[in-house]
Scaffold this motif. Sequence first.
Motif, PDB file in Angstrom:
ATOM      1  N   LYS A  34       0.812  -1.335  -0.163  1.00 15.92           N
ATOM      2  CA  LYS A  34      -0.016  -0.035  -0.202  1.00 15.92           C
ATOM      3  C   LYS A  34       0.920   1.418  -0.154  1.00 15.92           C
ATOM      4  O   LYS A  34       0.525   2.312  -0.508  1.00 15.92           O
ATOM      5  CB  LYS A  34      -1.077  -0.129   1.275  1.00 15.92           C
ATOM      6  N   ARG A  35       1.708   1.200   0.793  1.00 16.93           N
ATOM      7  CA  ARG A  35       2.791   2.235   0.654  1.00 16.93           C
ATOM      8  C   ARG A  35       3.391   2.714  -0.368  1.00 16.93           C
ATOM      9  O   ARG A  35       3.335   3.778  -0.886  1.00 16.93           O
ATOM     10  CB  ARG A  35       3.986   2.154   1.892  1.00 16.93           C
ATOM     11  N   HIS A  36       3.836   1.755  -1.087  1.00 24.38           N
ATOM     12  CA  HIS A  36       4.638   2.086  -2.575  1.00 24.38           C
ATOM     13  C   HIS A  36       3.564   2.225  -3.471  1.00 24.38           C
ATOM     14  O   HIS A  36       3.856   3.285  -4.236  1.00 24.38           O
ATOM     15  CB  HIS A  36       5.448   0.802  -2.920  1.00 24.38           C
ATOM     16  N   SER A  37       2.315   1.768  -3.232  1.00 24.49           N
ATOM     17  CA  SER A  37       1.316   2.081  -4.377  1.00 24.49           C
ATOM     18  C   SER A  37       0.965   3.695  -4.058  1.00 24.49           C
ATOM     19  O   SER A  37       0.679   4.414  -5.242  1.00 24.49           O
ATOM     20  CB  SER A  37      -0.112   1.349  -4.221  1.00 24.49           C
ATOM     21  N   GLU A  97       0.997  15.555   8.157  1.00 20.46           N
ATOM     22  CA  GLU A  97       1.929  14.685   7.547  1.00 20.46           C
ATOM     23  C   GLU A  97       1.074  13.500   7.329  1.00 20.46           C
ATOM     24  O   GLU A  97      -0.183  13.052   7.793  1.00 20.46           O
ATOM     25  CB  GLU A  97       2.818  14.011   8.783  1.00 20.46           C
ATOM     26  N   ILE A  98       1.316  12.810   6.131  1.00 17.96           N
ATOM     27  CA  ILE A  98       0.728  11.700   5.607  1.00 17.96           C
ATOM     28  C   ILE A  98       1.174  10.347   6.124  1.00 17.96           C
ATOM     29  O   ILE A  98       2.441  10.133   5.968  1.00 17.96           O
ATOM     30  CB  ILE A  98       0.651  11.611   4.083  1.00 17.96           C
ATOM     31  N   MET A 102      -2.628   6.162   5.427  1.00 15.57           N
ATOM     32  CA  MET A 102      -3.221   7.045   4.435  1.00 15.57           C
ATOM     33  C   MET A 102      -3.951   8.016   5.327  1.00 15.57           C
ATOM     34  O   MET A 102      -4.563   8.922   4.952  1.00 15.57           O
ATOM     35  CB  MET A 102      -4.343   6.572   3.440  1.00 15.57           C
ATOM     36  N   ASP A 103      -3.682   8.033   6.932  1.00 18.16           N
ATOM     37  CA  ASP A 103      -4.173   8.862   7.756  1.00 18.16           C
ATOM     38  C   ASP A 103      -3.509  10.273   7.726  1.00 18.16           C
ATOM     39  O   ASP A 103      -2.274  10.426   7.352  1.00 18.16           O
ATOM     40  CB  ASP A 103      -4.289   8.512   9.142  1.00 18.16           C
ATOM     41  N   HIS A 104      -4.191  11.571   7.947  1.00 14.61           N
ATOM     42  CA  HIS A 104      -3.517  12.782   8.048  1.00 14.61           C
ATOM     43  C   HIS A 104      -3.206  13.086   9.645  1.00 14.61           C
ATOM     44  O   HIS A 104      -4.340  13.314  10.231  1.00 14.61           O
ATOM     45  CB  HIS A 104      -4.465  13.976   7.321  1.00 14.61           C
ATOM     46  N   LEU A 105      -1.827  13.181   9.757  1.00 13.98           N
ATOM     47  CA  LEU A 105      -1.558  13.203  11.225  1.00 13.98           C
ATOM     48  C   LEU A 105      -0.989  14.967  11.351  1.00 13.98           C
ATOM     49  O   LEU A 105      -0.356  15.555  10.568  1.00 13.98           O
ATOM     50  CB  LEU A 105      -0.491  12.220  11.270  1.00 13.98           C
ATOM     51  N   ALA A 106      -1.136  15.352  12.586  1.00 12.62           N
ATOM     52  CA  ALA A 106      -0.641  16.625  12.863  1.00 12.62           C
ATOM     53  C   ALA A 106       0.951  16.508  13.017  1.00 12.62           C
ATOM     54  O   ALA A 106       1.219  15.452  13.399  1.00 12.62           O
ATOM     55  CB  ALA A 106      -1.279  17.029  14.339  1.00 12.62           C
ATOM     56  N   ALA A 107       1.554  17.694  12.440  1.00 11.13           N
ATOM     57  CA  ALA A 107       3.055  17.513  12.520  1.00 11.13           C
ATOM     58  C   ALA A 107       3.485  18.939  12.671  1.00 11.13           C
ATOM     59  O   ALA A 107       3.054  19.965  12.059  1.00 11.13           O
ATOM     60  CB  ALA A 107       3.538  17.003  11.173  1.00 11.13           C
ATOM     61  N   THR A 147       6.951  19.578  11.898  1.00  6.26           N
ATOM     62  CA  THR A 147       7.940  19.503  10.976  1.00  6.26           C
ATOM     63  C   THR A 147       8.228  18.070  10.335  1.00  6.26           C
ATOM     64  O   THR A 147       7.275  17.356  10.413  1.00  6.26           O
ATOM     65  CB  THR A 147       9.480  19.590  11.882  1.00  6.26           C
ATOM     66  N   LEU A 148       9.149  17.810   9.486  1.00  5.35           N
ATOM     67  CA  LEU A 148       9.163  16.489   8.823  1.00  5.35           C
ATOM     68  C   LEU A 148      10.500  15.970   9.204  1.00  5.35           C
ATOM     69  O   LEU A 148      11.373  16.691   8.918  1.00  5.35           O
ATOM     70  CB  LEU A 148       8.975  16.686   7.211  1.00  5.35           C
ATOM     71  N   HIS A 149      10.443  14.694   9.350  1.00  2.85           N
ATOM     72  CA  HIS A 149      11.957  13.839   9.541  1.00  2.85           C
ATOM     73  C   HIS A 149      12.050  13.039   8.201  1.00  2.85           C
ATOM     74  O   HIS A 149      11.227  12.980   7.497  1.00  2.85           O
ATOM     75  CB  HIS A 149      11.722  13.066  10.925  1.00  2.85           C
ATOM     76  N   LEU A 150      13.278  12.293   8.397  1.00  2.00           N
ATOM     77  CA  LEU A 150      13.677  11.509   7.471  1.00  2.00           C
ATOM     78  C   LEU A 150      12.611  10.405   6.960  1.00  2.00           C
ATOM     79  O   LEU A 150      11.997   9.594   7.506  1.00  2.00           O
ATOM     80  CB  LEU A 150      14.975  10.696   7.692  1.00  2.00           C
ATOM     81  N   ASN A 151      12.493  10.458   5.640  1.00  2.00           N
ATOM     82  CA  ASN A 151      11.231   9.527   5.090  1.00  2.00           C
ATOM     83  C   ASN A 151       9.834   9.833   5.077  1.00  2.00           C
ATOM     84  O   ASN A 151       9.027   9.256   4.596  1.00  2.00           O
ATOM     85  CB  ASN A 151      11.476   8.275   5.338  1.00  2.00           C
ATOM     86  N   GLN A 152       9.588  10.849   5.890  1.00  2.00           N
ATOM     87  CA  GLN A 152       8.096  11.486   6.023  1.00  2.00           C
ATOM     88  C   GLN A 152       7.685  12.292   5.030  1.00  2.00           C
ATOM     89  O   GLN A 152       8.505  13.161   4.370  1.00  2.00           O
ATOM     90  CB  GLN A 152       8.155  12.218   7.162  1.00  2.00           C
ATOM     91  N   ILE A 153       6.554  12.282   4.646  1.00  2.00           N
ATOM     92  CA  ILE A 153       5.588  13.026   3.680  1.00  2.00           C
ATOM     93  C   ILE A 153       4.642  13.829   4.273  1.00  2.00           C
ATOM     94  O   ILE A 153       3.799  13.689   5.147  1.00  2.00           O
ATOM     95  CB  ILE A 153       5.209  12.027   2.707  1.00  2.00           C
ATOM     96  N   GLY A 154       4.842  15.205   3.954  1.00  2.00           N
ATOM     97  CA  GLY A 154       3.779  16.150   4.354  1.00  2.00           C
ATOM     98  C   GLY A 154       3.382  17.041   3.380  1.00  2.00           C
ATOM     99  O   GLY A 154       4.056  17.326   2.175  1.00  2.00           O
TER     100      GLY A 154
END
Length: 635
Positions: free
Chosen positions: A150-153, A375-376, A381-386, A388-395
Motif C-alpha cells: 500500500k505504501r509504495h502504491s 503529515e501523511i 493514509m491518515d493525515h497526522l498533525a506535524a 516538522t518532517l523527519h527522514l522519509n516522512q511525507i507532508g
Amino acid sequence: MTEPVYQTDALIAEDIDAYLEQHQNKSMLRFITCGSVDDGKSTLIGRLLYDSKMIFEDQLASLEADSKRVGTQGQEIDFALLVDGLAAEREQGITIDVAYRFFATEKRKFIVADCPGHEQYTRNMVTGASTADLACILIDARKGVLVQTKRHSFLCHQLGIKNLVLAVNKMDLIGYDQAKFDAIVADYEEFAKSIGIESFTAIPISGLAGDNITASSDNTRWYDGPTLVDHLEAVEVRSAANLAKPFRMPVQWVNRPNLDFRGFSGLISTGSVKPGDTLRSLPSGKTSKVKSIVTMSGDLDEAIAGQSITITLEDEIDCSRGDVLAAADNPPEVADQFESTIVWMDDEALVVGRAYWLKLGTQTVSVTIAEPKYEIDVNTMDHLAAQTLHLNQIGVCEITTDKRIVFDPYDENRALGGFILIDKISNRTVGAGMLHFSLRRSQNVHWQATDITRDHHAGMKNQTPRVLWFTGLSGSGKSTIANEVEKRLAIMNRHTFLLDGDNVRHGLNKDLGFTESDRIENIRRIGEVAKLMTDAGLIVLTAFISPFRADRQLVRDMIDAGEFIEIHVDTPLEVAEARDVKGLYKKAREGKLKNFTGIDSPYEAPEDPEIRVNTVEMSPEEAADYIIGKILPLK
C-alpha cells in the motif's frame, strides 16, 4: 522454454554497428519494481535480463558461482544476484539502494529501477520513481496485499505514475491457484480506489520459474491477459503523452557565440514547436515568433518533447537561464506561494521558516517552508498533525519563494511541477516535492513600482546603504559595540538606525518565543525590516545573537550584493557567561530558561565574516574604531 543464447565478446565486437542501428530508433520505457520485502523484485529483474539475453558469458559464469555460494533453493541461478550489487544487499538478501538496469526487446528499450521495499529506504524508492513511466508493484501470492504494498502504491500515485502493473508473484508456491489470485486482485482494487488509482493491470507471474514473464504459461491457462513483457512493450510512454500537451521549454542557456546570433537552448518538456509559432517568455510575459530551430544536425521544421534544441526568435526579448518559453496562448502560471507535497530525505529534520534552495527545472530560488498542514501516514493514509518532517516522512506544506517562478501543477507536467530542496550551507539535497497549485493570495498581491528609487534615497543622504550585522553569544557585547559604532557614524553625519534584539522583541516580534523555529522567524522579520531600511538609503545596524548560519545567509541573500557586512563579536562562552549582565546564563544552567544559545541550543559561529572583533582583546570603544576603519569609505 528455449534456452537463451549468450553473446561472446567477439560476436559483440562484430555486430556492434548493426546492434546500435537496430536499437537507436526504439522508444524507451522507464519503469520501477516495488513492493514489500522479499516479494521478488530483484529476481524478476534478473529474469528479464536473463530472458532478454543481456548477460555476457563472464557475467553468467560469475552469477552461477555466486548462486552456488549463497544457495538458491534448488535453482541453478539466483536471478536476484544480477541486481543486488551491494555487498550488504547480498549478505542480507534485501535491496537497499536503487539499482538501475538496461535491457531491450525487439520492440522497445527499457531502463528498470529496482527499488528497496524497507520503509527506512522510502527516499531511495522516491528517487527511482521520480522518472518512471510505469510501476510494477509485486505481491507475494502467499502473503497478499501488505502494508508496504500500500505504501509504495500510494507513493507511485503521488509521484504521478499513471501506468501500474500488479504482478502477483510466486504463483508457483501456491499451485497457480486462480481463486487466490482473484482474491488478491479484488483486495488491491478496493485499496486502489480509496487512494484515487483508477486502473491497473494484474498479471500472475513467477519470477523464478518464468511464468508469464516473456511467454504465456501453461500453468495459468485460466489467465488470458498479456505477459509482463507484452504489456511493457505496448504501454504508452510519457514522451508520447507529452506531445499532446502545450509547448514548454525551460531555458538552460542563452547561446550567443557572436553578435549575429542569439538563441535559447533547452530540452522540450512538453508539446511541439515550429518556425512561425508565437511563444511567450515567462516570467517576463514578452512574446515573439520562432525564427528558426537549430540543432547540431541542422535546422528543423518541427521539434517535439524530449528533444534538445536552440530556438531563435524574431524579436530581442528579455529571456535568460531559468526562464521558460511556452505556447503564447496557453502559458504556465507564475507565482511565489504554493501548496506542495514534500518528501523529506535528510537525516536532519525540516526546519520550519529556514531558507533552502528550491530547484525546479532550470530555476533556482530561495524558499521557506511553513509548518506542515499535516503529515501523511503512508501505512494508513491518515493525515497526522506535524510540526516538522523527519527522514522519509511525507507532508503537505505551504511554501514561499523569494521571487515568482514559472510552474505547472505536477499532475500536468513533472518538469515544471517537481522540485528538489537543497540545504544552503551543506549543499545536501534534503527533500523532493510536487507543486499542486498556487495560493490565491499569491495572485492577488503585486509589487507596486514607485518613482523615487532606493538610489535616489541613498543619493539624498550621500551614502551607500549597508547592513552591519552584529552576531555573537549573549553577553558578547554586540549591543554595546553597535551603539558605539552608531555614535561614531552620527558624528560623521551619516543616516543610521540600530535594531537591537531585545528592543525588537518588545514590539514587532513580541509574539515570538525562543524555539528554533521562532528564532528563525525572528531573524527573517528583522531581515525584511533591514531591507526596507536600506531601500530608504539608511545604514542599518543590527545586534542579534542570530545563532544559525543559514538564517544569517537568508538575510544576506535579501540584501543587495556588497551591502551586507557580517561582524562576528567573538567572545568565548566562558567569558560571556562570566559577565552574565542579565542573569540569563545562571537561569539556563539551573534549567529555568530553555533553548538558551551556548547552553542547550547551539551557536554556529561565522566561518568567514567580513569583520571579526575579539572583546577579550579590545574594549567596546576600540572595537568600534576598528569596525569604522574597516567599513570606510562609506560612499
